[in-house]
Motif scaffolding. Structure first.
Motif, short mmCIF file in Angstrom:
data_model
loop_
_atom_site.label_atom_id
_atom_site.label_comp_id
_atom_site.label_asym_id
_atom_site.label_seq_id
_atom_site.Cartn_x
_atom_site.Cartn_y
_atom_site.Cartn_z
N VAL A 37 2.74 -10.41 20.97
CA VAL A 37 3.23 -11.56 21.72
C VAL A 37 2.94 -12.81 20.89
O VAL A 37 2.28 -12.74 19.86
CB VAL A 37 2.55 -11.68 23.10
CG1 VAL A 37 2.83 -10.44 23.95
CG2 VAL A 37 1.05 -11.91 22.98
N GLY A 39 0.90 -16.00 19.96
CA GLY A 39 -0.47 -16.43 20.13
C GLY A 39 -0.62 -17.93 19.95
O GLY A 39 0.19 -18.56 19.26
N SER A 145 -2.91 -15.25 23.85
CA SER A 145 -1.49 -15.42 24.11
C SER A 145 -1.18 -16.88 24.44
O SER A 145 -1.96 -17.58 25.08
CB SER A 145 -1.03 -14.51 25.25
OG SER A 145 -1.79 -14.76 26.42
N SER A 153 2.70 -13.31 29.58
CA SER A 153 2.60 -13.55 28.14
C SER A 153 3.96 -13.85 27.54
O SER A 153 4.98 -13.34 28.00
CB SER A 153 1.97 -12.34 27.45
OG SER A 153 0.67 -12.11 27.94
N GLU A 182 0.51 -6.82 24.50
CA GLU A 182 -0.64 -7.17 23.67
C GLU A 182 -1.26 -5.95 23.00
O GLU A 182 -1.05 -4.81 23.40
CB GLU A 182 -1.70 -7.86 24.54
CG GLU A 182 -1.26 -9.20 25.10
CD GLU A 182 -0.45 -9.06 26.37
OE1 GLU A 182 -0.08 -10.10 26.94
OE2 GLU A 182 -0.17 -7.92 26.80
#
Length: 315
Positions: A37, A39, A145, A153, A182
């Protein structure tokens, strides 16, 4: 704060990484794509930089952060890696696996990164944009995230804009994230033991193939790593799981033969479902219906990680 696209730039731009590196070195935050995802990255060695992540996310300070590093050598400057940890590194780094390992006293990390724990969560990402940012800064980067804490997310730059807006100093737009959920998190225990703390793209069977099942240890029960809060990944509406059809006030997310307003995967492909999971939850959150229904997803393989996220979203 209203969402904006003024801080969003294309990661493919020649100067984008250099500009992002300048922001990070100065103590700012940059939303950056990884294979899992997006960050929200900041330098992990300064309290003010890590505090900027917490402020942007509204994140509870007892929830530790994952620190992203370039390679095993960089990781070993921060933590102790035994044979078990090295075996996982050899099999899965760079990639979507985070290892919770004993932190070195001389690591130089902000105390907030580890949330008071004697361990640190480390990952070596595979995404070229995140790797380029790490290389340009020559720093370990804390990067949870890039969304408000507890929310869905982000798997696109648009998701980051909608959730954080100007709370991120810069957003690198690298397109959609390939994995969509994740990283798998494994805690390394004494005497060769290990614990699966969070299921993810690398499933338990793959870990057992490397380490064997004999040294697997049950979780301690406390918060040791990100993503362990009972309520997490929440779309802001009530969620009903294992739904075969929607009620009149529900937005339906389908899977396989069960259709909906949107589908995780109409063909029943779990990899596609994982990649689309958060995009579907974002769509459901934006829909006019006040409730969300989600079709059953097989609780096996990658489905274990998908259902882990769905249960927390519904909590």
């Amino acid at each position: 704060m209203p969402a904006t696209k003024s801080n969003c730039i294309l990661a493919q731009d020649a100067g984008a990484i250099a500009r992002a590196a300048d922001v990070v070195r100065a103590g700012g935050t940059v939303a950056v794509p990884t294979e899992t995802v997006y960050g929200l990255a900041a330098r992990a060695d300064r309290d003010d930089a890590v505090a900027a992540i917490y402020r942007a996310k509204g994140r509870p300070d007892f929830n530790p952060l994952i620190v992203h590093v370039a390679d095993l050598a960089a990781a070993e400057r921060l933590a102790v890696f035994d044979a078990t940890a090295r075996a996982l590194v050899g099999a899965f780094w760079p990639g979507p696996m985070t290892l919770v390992v004993p932190r070195r006293d001389e690591a130089g990390l902000s105390a907030a990164v580890c949330a008071g724990l004697p361990t640190v969560a480390l990952r070596c990402p595979a995404h070229p944009v995140m790797r380029a940012l790490i290389a340009a800064t020559h720093l370990p980067l804390a990067a949870p995230s890039a969304n408000r804490s507890g929310g869905v997310s982000p798997t696109s730059a648009a998701h980051v804009v909608a959730s954080l807006g100007d709370r991120a100093d810069l957003i690198l737009d690298g397109g959609l994230c390939a994995r969509g959920i994740e990283s798998t998190i494994v805690a390394i225990r004494p005497h060769g033991g290990w614990t699966l703390l969070r299921p993810g793209p690398i499933d338990r069977d793959a870990i057992v193939a490397v380490l064997g099942a004999g040294n697997e240890v049950a979780a301690h029960g406390g918060i040791e790593a990100p993503g362990q809060l009972a309520s997490h990944y929440a779309p802001g509406k009530p969620v009903r799981l294992d739904a075969l059809a929607p009620e009149p006030d529900e937005f339906m997310i389908g899977f396989g033969a069960i259709m909906g307003a949107i589908s995780l995967s109409s063909s029943g492909d779990l990899a596609q479902a994982a990649a689309r999971l958060y995009a579907c939850l974002h769509a459901a959150a934006a829909a006019m219906q006040p409730r969300i229904a989600i079709a059953p997803v097989p609780d096996k393989g990658l489905g274990l990680a998908i259902n882990d996220r769905l249960r927390r979203a519904a909590a």
